[in-house]
Scaffold this active site. Structure first.
Site, PDB file in Angstrom:
ATOM      1  N   LYS A  29     108.688   1.332  12.964  1.00 40.08           N
ATOM      2  CA  LYS A  29     108.079   0.959  14.478  1.00 40.08           C
ATOM      3  C   LYS A  29     109.167   0.992  15.599  1.00 40.08           C
ATOM      4  CE  LYS A  29     105.500  -3.055  12.774  1.00 40.08           C
ATOM      5  NZ  LYS A  29     104.094  -2.521  12.985  1.00 40.08           N
ATOM      6  N   ARG A  81      97.290  -3.621   4.229  1.00 40.96           N
ATOM      7  CA  ARG A  81      96.000  -3.462   3.383  1.00 40.96           C
ATOM      8  C   ARG A  81      96.374  -2.825   2.089  1.00 40.96           C
ATOM      9  NH1 ARG A  81      94.187   0.827   7.813  1.00 40.96           N
ATOM     10  NH2 ARG A  81      95.612  -0.785   9.203  1.00 40.96           N
TER      11      ARG A  81
HETATM   12  N1  BES Z   1     102.091  -6.035  10.722  1.00 36.57           N
HETATM   13  C1  BES Z   1     101.322  -4.911  11.601  1.00 36.57           C
HETATM   14  C2  BES Z   1     100.223  -5.691  12.171  1.00 36.57           C
HETATM   15  C3  BES Z   1     100.819  -6.384  13.530  1.00 36.57           C
HETATM   16  C4  BES Z   1     101.067  -6.025  14.824  1.00 36.57           C
HETATM   17  C5  BES Z   1     100.848  -7.770  13.427  1.00 36.57           C
HETATM   18  C6  BES Z   1     101.474  -6.679  16.041  1.00 36.57           C
HETATM   19  C7  BES Z   1     101.356  -8.665  14.463  1.00 36.57           C
HETATM   20  C8  BES Z   1     101.607  -7.923  15.780  1.00 36.57           C
HETATM   21  C9  BES Z   1     100.766  -3.989  10.545  1.00 36.57           C
HETATM   22  O1  BES Z   1     101.460  -3.885   9.335  1.00 36.57           O
HETATM   23  C10 BES Z   1     100.775  -2.543  11.308  1.00 36.57           C
HETATM   24  O2  BES Z   1     101.772  -2.250  11.658  1.00 36.57           O
HETATM   25  N2  BES Z   1      99.600  -2.034  11.377  1.00 36.57           N
HETATM   26  C11 BES Z   1      99.292  -0.782  12.068  1.00 36.57           C
HETATM   27  C12 BES Z   1      98.516  -0.134  11.280  1.00 36.57           C
HETATM   28  C13 BES Z   1      98.304   1.338  11.740  1.00 36.57           C
HETATM   29  C14 BES Z   1      99.601   2.216  11.474  1.00 36.57           C
HETATM   30  C15 BES Z   1      96.956   1.992  11.212  1.00 36.57           C
HETATM   31  C16 BES Z   1      99.130  -1.068  13.567  1.00 36.57           C
HETATM   32  O3  BES Z   1      98.233  -2.182  13.892  1.00 36.57           O
HETATM   33  O4  BES Z   1      99.567  -0.558  14.362  1.00 36.57           O
HETATM   34 ZN    ZN Z   2     103.040  -2.464   9.315  1.00 29.85          ZN
END
Ligand code: BES
Ligand code: ZN
Ligand code: ZN
Length: 490
Positions: free
Chosen positions: A271, A345
Site C-alpha cells: 500500500k 477474502r
Molecule cells: N483492508 C483493505 C480494505 C480497506 C481499505 C479497509 C480502506 C479500510 C479502509 C483490504 O484488504 C484491501 O486492501 N482491499 C483492496 C482490494 C483490492 C486489492 C482488490 C482494496 O480495497 O483496494
Molecule cells: Zn488489503
C-alpha cells in the site's frame, strides 16, 4: 459500564453532570425540574443557548453540579435514533469535561416515549460518546476521562422497568467497548497471538469455550489461504473459535465470522505510505465478533452462537506470498493471487469453509474488506450482501433497531465472472476497480453452503475524522446488531 437506576427524591441529585433532554416548545414548566435547577435552566433558555433544536448542547451549572441541556428537535419526531445521537453528543462533552459519571433525568423524555427504547438509546449514546481509549496515555494530566458510569433518575412508575434493564444494557455496552478497545490497540500490541490470548481471557471470564488454532492445526485443517497470507510476517496466524451453548433447548446455531488482519501493509502489493497506520484497524470485524460474543455470554439467548476470528498480519517479508502464487483454501478451492492486498477474502475463505463444519442455520461475516465500499456508500453505512434473502431481511431489521446503518448491495452472477482465473478456480482480485466490493462479496459466496450474509464495514469500523458524538478510532460497529440478531433468533 456501570448503570444504576435511582428514584427521583426531593432535592436535586448530585452528579458530575446531569443530562436533560429538551424538545422544541419545551418550557421550564413542562420539564418539571427540581427547584434547584430552575435558575440556570431559565437563564440558558432566556439566552437562547438552548431552544430544543437538534444538535444543541448547553452546559449550565446548578449548585448540585453540571447540567447538560440537550436539544432533541420536534417532540413528535423524537425516536431512538434522535435520542442516541443527542446522548452521544452529550456523552462526548461530558468526557471532554472530565466527567466519569453522568446522570439522566428520565422525566425529560419518558412520559411521551416508550421507556425501554428511550433508556436503551440514551445509555448507548452516552456510552458511545463518552468512551475514550486511554491505554497508552502515560501523562496523568493528558489522560482523557472515560465516562463509565450512568445513573438514570426515574419516576415511581418507571423504576421497576428501568431497574430490570440495567444489567443487560451494561453487558451490551461492555461488549461494544470491548470491541473498541481491541480495535484501537496498536498492531505491535494486538498481534494475532495477543488477539487469541485476549479472546481466551474473555472466554474464561464469561464461561465461553475457546479453541485456538495455530499454524500446525491450520495446516492439518488445510487452511492454505490464511497460511498463505501469514507467510510474509514473523507473527504466526491464529484462528479463534468462541462457543456459547445455551442451557436447555437451543433454537439453532448462529455463526459470526470476523476478518482479523491486525495490520494490513498490502504485502508484496504494498500500500502507499499515506494513512497506512489506519490499517491497524483491519481487524474491526473480528473485534465486533469478540465483543458480541462477550455480550451474548452474559445475555444468554436460547440459541447456540459460535464466533470465529481469522487473524494474521499481511506483510511483505521474504517468505511472503506473491502475485501469481496459487493457494488452496480449506474447502479445496484453488485461488490465484493477483493482488496480495486482497487478503481479507482469503482469510475469510478458510473461516467460512470452517463454519460449514458447525452445521450452521445462519452465518454472518463482518470485514473491513474493500476500499470500494467506502467509494460506494461513504462512511455512514455498511454494505450488506445477502446470500440468503431471509437472513438479509433479519439483519436489516436488526440494523433498523440498533441504528447501525446497513444498506443492501447486489450479488449478481456477473460479479463472480470477474473473479474467474485462467489457472485456478478463482482469483483473489478482479483486476477492475469498478464494483470492487461486489466482486469481493461474490468471491466470499463461493465458500458458503448455508444461509449467509456479509457486512463490508470498511467505512464504518473506525472513524478517522472527529465526528460529533464519536471519538476517533474503532466504533464497535456490528456488536449491537449481532447481539440483536442472536437475542431475537427463532
Ligand atoms: N483492508 C483493505 C480494505 C480497506 C481499505 C479497509 C480502506 C479500510 C479502509 C483490504 O484488504 C484491501 O486492501 N482491499 C483492496 C482490494 C483490492 C486489492 C482488490 C482494496 O480495497 O483496494
Ligand atoms: Zn488489503
Ligand atoms: Zn485488509
Amino acid at each position: 459500564m456501570r448503570i444504576a437506576v435511582r428514584p427521583i427524591a426531593a432535592g436535586a441529585p448530585r452528579v458530575p453532570a446531569l443530562w436533560i433532554g429538551m424538545a422544541e416548545g419545551d418550557t421550564l414548566e413542562s420539564l418539571k425540574l427540581p427547584a434547584a435547577f430552575r435558575r440556570p435552566v431559565r437563564a440558558a433558555i432566556a439566552a437562547r443557548d438552548i431552544t430544543g433544536k437538534k444538535n444543541q448542547l448547553a452546559v449550565v451549572y446548578a449548585d448540585s453540579g453540571r447540567l447538560l441541556l440537550s436539544g432533541l428537535g420536534a417532540r413528535k419526531e423524537i425516536n431512538a435514533d434522535v435520542l442516541r445521537e443527542a446522548a452521544a453528543l452529550a456523552g462526548r462533552r461530558a468526557q471532554a469535561l472530565g466527567a466519569h459519571e453522568v446522570g439522566v433525568w428520565l422525566p425529560s423524555v419518558s412520559p411521551r416515549l416508550p421507556l425501554a427504547g428511550s433508556l436503551q438509546a440514551l445509555a448507548e449514546g452516552l456510552s458511545h460518546g463518552g468512551y475514550a481509549y486511554t491505554a497508552y496515555r502515560t501523562r496523568a494530566s493528558e489522560k482523557p476521562a472515560d465516562l463509565d458510569s450512568l445513573i438514570f433518575f426515574a419516576g415511581k412508575g418507571e423504576l421497576a422497568e428501568a431497574k430490570s434493564m440495567a444489567a443487560s444494557l451494561a453487558a451490551l455496552l461492555d461488549g461494544v467497548r470491548a470491541a473498541r478497545e481491541l480495535a484501537n490497540r496498536p498492531g505491535n500490541d494486538l498481534t494475532p497471538r495477543a488477539f487469541a490470548e485476549s479472546a481466551q481471557v474473555m472466554a474464561r471470564a464469561n464461561a465461553l469455550q475457546c479453541k485456538v488454532f495455530g499454524p500446525r492445526e491450520l495446516e492439518k485443517l488445510g487452511a492454505g489461504a490464511i497460511l498463505g497470507v501469514a507467510r510474509g510476517s514473523t507473527e504466526e496466524p491464529r484462528m479463534i473459535e468462541l462457543t456459547y451453548a445455551p442451557k436447555g433447548r437451543s433454537r439453532g446455531t448462529l455463526v459470526f465470522v470476523g476478518k482479523g488482519i491486525t495490520f494490513d501493509s498490502g504485502g508484496i502489493s504494498l500500500k502507499p505510505a499515506d494513512n497506512m497506520d489506519r490499517m491497524k484497524f483491519d481487524m474491526c470485524g473480528a473485534a465486533a465478533v469478540v465483543g458480541a460474543m462477550q455480550a451474548i455470554a452474559q445475555l444468554k439467548p436460547q440459541v447456540k452462537v459460535v464466533g470465529i476470528v481469522a487473524t494474521c498480519e499481511n506483510m511483505p517479508g521474504s517468505k511472503a506470498y506473491k502475485p501469481g502464487d496459487v493457494l488452496k483454501a480449506m474447502n479445496g478451492t484453488t485461488i490465484e493471487i493477483t493482488n496480495t492486498d486482497a487478503e481479507g477474502r482469503l482469510v475469510l475463505a478458510d473461516a467460512l469453509s470452517y463454519a460449514q463444519k458447525l452445521q450452521p442455520d445462519a452465518v454472518v461475516d463482518l470485514a473491513t474488506l474493500t476500499g470500494a465500499i467506502i467509494i460506494a456508500l461513504g462512511t455512514f453505512t455498511a454494505g450488506m450482501y445477502a446470500g440468503d434473502d431471509k437472513l438479509g431481511a433479519r439483519l436489516m431489521d436488526s440494523s433498523r433497531r440498533t441504528g447501525e446503518r446497513m444498506w443492501p448491495m447486489p450479488m449478481w452472477e456477473d460479479y463472480l465472472d470477474l473473479m474467474k482465473s485462467d489457472v485456478a478456480d478463482l482469483k483473489n482480485a478482479a483486476g477492475v476497480r469498478e464494483g470492487g466490493a461486489c466482486s469481493a462479496a461474490a468471491f466470499l459466496k463461493q465458500f458458503t453452503k448455508y444461509p449467509w450474509a456479509h457486512l463490508d464495514i470498511a467505512g464504518v469500523g473506525h472513524v478517522d475524522r472527529e465526528r460529533p458524538g464519536l471519538a476517533r478510532g474503532g466504533t464497535g460497529f456490528g456488536v449491537r446488531s449481532l447481539v440483536d440478531l442472536a437475542m431475537r433468533w427463532e
